[in-house]
Structure formats: structure tokens, C-alpha cells
Design an enzyme around this catalytic site. Structure first.
Site, PDB file in Angstrom:
ATOM      1  N   HIS A 100       0.846  -1.197   0.000  1.00  0.00           N
ATOM      2  CA  HIS A 100       0.000   0.000   0.000  1.00  0.00           C
ATOM      3  C   HIS A 100       0.880   1.245   0.000  1.00  0.00           C
ATOM      4  O   HIS A 100       0.642   2.174  -0.756  1.00  0.00           O
ATOM      5  CB  HIS A 100      -0.928  -0.011   1.219  1.00  0.00           C
ATOM      6  CG  HIS A 100      -1.865   1.147   1.273  1.00  0.00           C
ATOM      7  ND1 HIS A 100      -2.858   1.253   2.227  1.00  0.00           N
ATOM      8  CD2 HIS A 100      -1.982   2.277   0.511  1.00  0.00           C
ATOM      9  CE1 HIS A 100      -3.534   2.383   2.034  1.00  0.00           C
ATOM     10  NE2 HIS A 100      -3.006   3.018   1.009  1.00  0.00           N
TER      11      HIS A 100
ATOM     12  N   GLU B  87       0.527   7.748  -3.607  1.00  0.00           N
ATOM     13  CA  GLU B  87       1.514   7.527  -2.555  1.00  0.00           C
ATOM     14  C   GLU B  87       2.692   8.484  -2.694  1.00  0.00           C
ATOM     15  O   GLU B  87       3.244   8.947  -1.692  1.00  0.00           O
ATOM     16  CB  GLU B  87       2.000   6.075  -2.588  1.00  0.00           C
ATOM     17  CG  GLU B  87       0.960   5.071  -2.140  1.00  0.00           C
ATOM     18  CD  GLU B  87       0.460   5.334  -0.732  1.00  0.00           C
ATOM     19  OE1 GLU B  87       1.262   5.272   0.209  1.00  0.00           O
ATOM     20  OE2 GLU B  87      -0.744   5.619  -0.581  1.00  0.00           O
TER      21      GLU B  87
ATOM     22  N   HIS C 113       2.859  10.773   0.513  1.00  0.00           N
ATOM     23  CA  HIS C 113       3.885  10.268   1.425  1.00  0.00           C
ATOM     24  C   HIS C 113       5.311  10.422   0.899  1.00  0.00           C
ATOM     25  O   HIS C 113       6.219  10.766   1.647  1.00  0.00           O
ATOM     26  CB  HIS C 113       3.613   8.794   1.742  1.00  0.00           C
ATOM     27  CG  HIS C 113       2.274   8.539   2.354  1.00  0.00           C
ATOM     28  ND1 HIS C 113       1.953   8.939   3.637  1.00  0.00           N
ATOM     29  CD2 HIS C 113       1.157   7.946   1.848  1.00  0.00           C
ATOM     30  CE1 HIS C 113       0.703   8.590   3.907  1.00  0.00           C
ATOM     31  NE2 HIS C 113       0.198   7.990   2.843  1.00  0.00           N
TER      32      HIS C 113
END
Length: 228
Positions: free
Chosen positions: A78, A120, A124
Site C-alpha cells: 500500500h 503515494e 507520502h
């Protein structure tokens, strides 16, 4: 006496507010500053649960189809998420540097949905302090650090498992991993993810706050791998 009691309560309240403000400002000084974090969380999603839940919601978009077609995915990445000991940064560059399509394509074996990879990076990766290529190389290295227990690689039938039992299975095949560095998350009935905390140099790292957000159910369902 009542007046003194009121003043005392007021002073205590002011003290609590000031202490909270000091704590918040200490966090804010590095809030969302790229590269300024304490450790990573490697999040491994149980793909069959994701696909089953998406089907129940009627979510059959392109991103879901990429992961939930005929390929037999089990645990997929993930993300690799920078974390503070309390809380976490996100979207550390707005707008984020555009992720090269070639890098996205190179990650599809671990993260089988283009939209997930782009998200992502935006949410992040920009907080890691790494360039786009180095960040996704870190994801690949982090994933290689963690061995998946063999019994979950080709799960051909639904399996009911206790979260503690799942953690123990991971700890058994990953020397140095302790139950303070791993947590299991779930939805109302299914396993969602296994989350493993890693230091910046990708060594197993204790993370009490992540563990506090773990699944509290006695047992969770693991749907089988597609095509299994």
C-alpha cells in the site's frame, strides 16, 4: 474560598492550554518538512480483502480493475509512510513534483494500481526527503526486508485468523521483528493490512502509536487469493 477555588481552576486550565500549545508548536516546527520524520511504516494490504470490499461498494473503476482482475495478488504494498512518534506528515510539497510514468510502471509488480502509486508519491513520498526514484527504490528495499509467511502466499480458501496469530507468523519468519513493530488492521470483518515499522535505514523499529491503532477483533477473515 469559592473565589480561590475558581481562580485555582482557571490557573490549572491556563497551564494545560499552555502545555498543549508548547507541545503543538514543537510538532509544528517540522510539520510536513520533507525528510524530517522519525521512522517509516511499510503497509502491506491483503489484496483479496480490498477487492472484495470494492466489489461490495460497487467500485469497479479502472484503478480497482488493475488490481482486482484475474492476477492472483496476495499481500501488495500500500505504501511506505514517513511517521513522527506522534502523528505523521503528508503532502509535504504542493504541488508535488510530477512522478515520471516510467517509475510508476516499474512499481506495478509491488503496487498493482497506477492511481495508488501516484497518490503515494504525492501524499507520502514528498515527505521522505528523497527524490522520486530514490523513494520508490526505498519501497522496493523495504518490501524485500519483509518475508511473507508461506501459508499466506497462495491462500486458496477463505481463512479465519486471529490478529495475534498473524503477527506471530510474521515474527517467526522475520528475525529481529517484534510484536512492538507490527500491527494488523481490519474492517468490520476482514483483514485489511499488516503494518510494519522500519527505521530510516529500513531496520525493524518499535512503534507504540501504530500498535495502538491495531485491529481489536478476536478474529478476521482472509478471503482467498484470486485464481487460487
Amino acid at each position: 474560598m469559592p473565589r480561590l477555588d475558581t481562580i485555582s481552576r482557571f490557573l490549572i486550565s491556563v497551564g494545560i492550554i499552555l502545555c498543549s500549545a508548547v507541545g503543538a508548536s514543537a510538532q509544528d516546527r517540522r510539520q510536513n518538512a520533507p525528510g524530517e520524520f522519525d521512522f517509516y511504516v511499510l503497509s502491506l494490504s491483503w489484496s483479496p480483502s480490498f477487492c472484495e470490499a470494492a466489489s461490495e461498494r460497487g467500485n469497479n473503476g479502472r484503478g480497482t480493475q488493475a488490481q482486482c482482475g484475474g492476477r492472483p495478488y496476495s499481500f501488495v504494498v500500500h505504501g511506505l509512510w514517513p511517521q513522527y512518534e506522534r502523528g505523521f506528515p503528508e503532502y509535504c510539497q504542493r504541488p508535488s513534483p510530477r512522478l515520471a510514468r516510467s517509475i510508476m510502471s516499474s512499481m506495478l509488480d509491488l503496487m498493482p494500481a497506477p492511481g495508488l502509486i501516484y497518490n503515494e508519491w504525492d501524499k507520502h513520498g514528498t515527505c521522505s526527503g528523497l527524490g522520486e526514484r530514490a523513494y520508490f527504490e526505498a519501497i522496493r528495499k523495504a518490501r524485500a526486508t519483509v518475508k511473507i509467511p508461506e501459508e499466506f502466499l497462495q491462500l486458496s480458501e477463505p481463512k479465519t485468523v486471529a490478529p495475534d496469530e498473524l503477527e506471530t507468523a510474521f515474527i517467526k519468519v522475520n528475525p529481529g521483528l517484534s510484536n512492538s513493530a507490527i500491527s494488523v488492521t481490519c474492517d468490520s470483518k476482514r483483514l485489511s493490512e499488516v503494518r510494519i515499522c522500519l527505521s530510516k535505514d529500513l531496520q525493524f523499529h518499535s512503534c507504540e502509536e501504530i500498535d495502538r491503532r491495531a485491529c481489536r477483533r478476536d478474529q478476521v477473515l482472509m478471503p482467498p487469493v484470486r485464481g487460487g
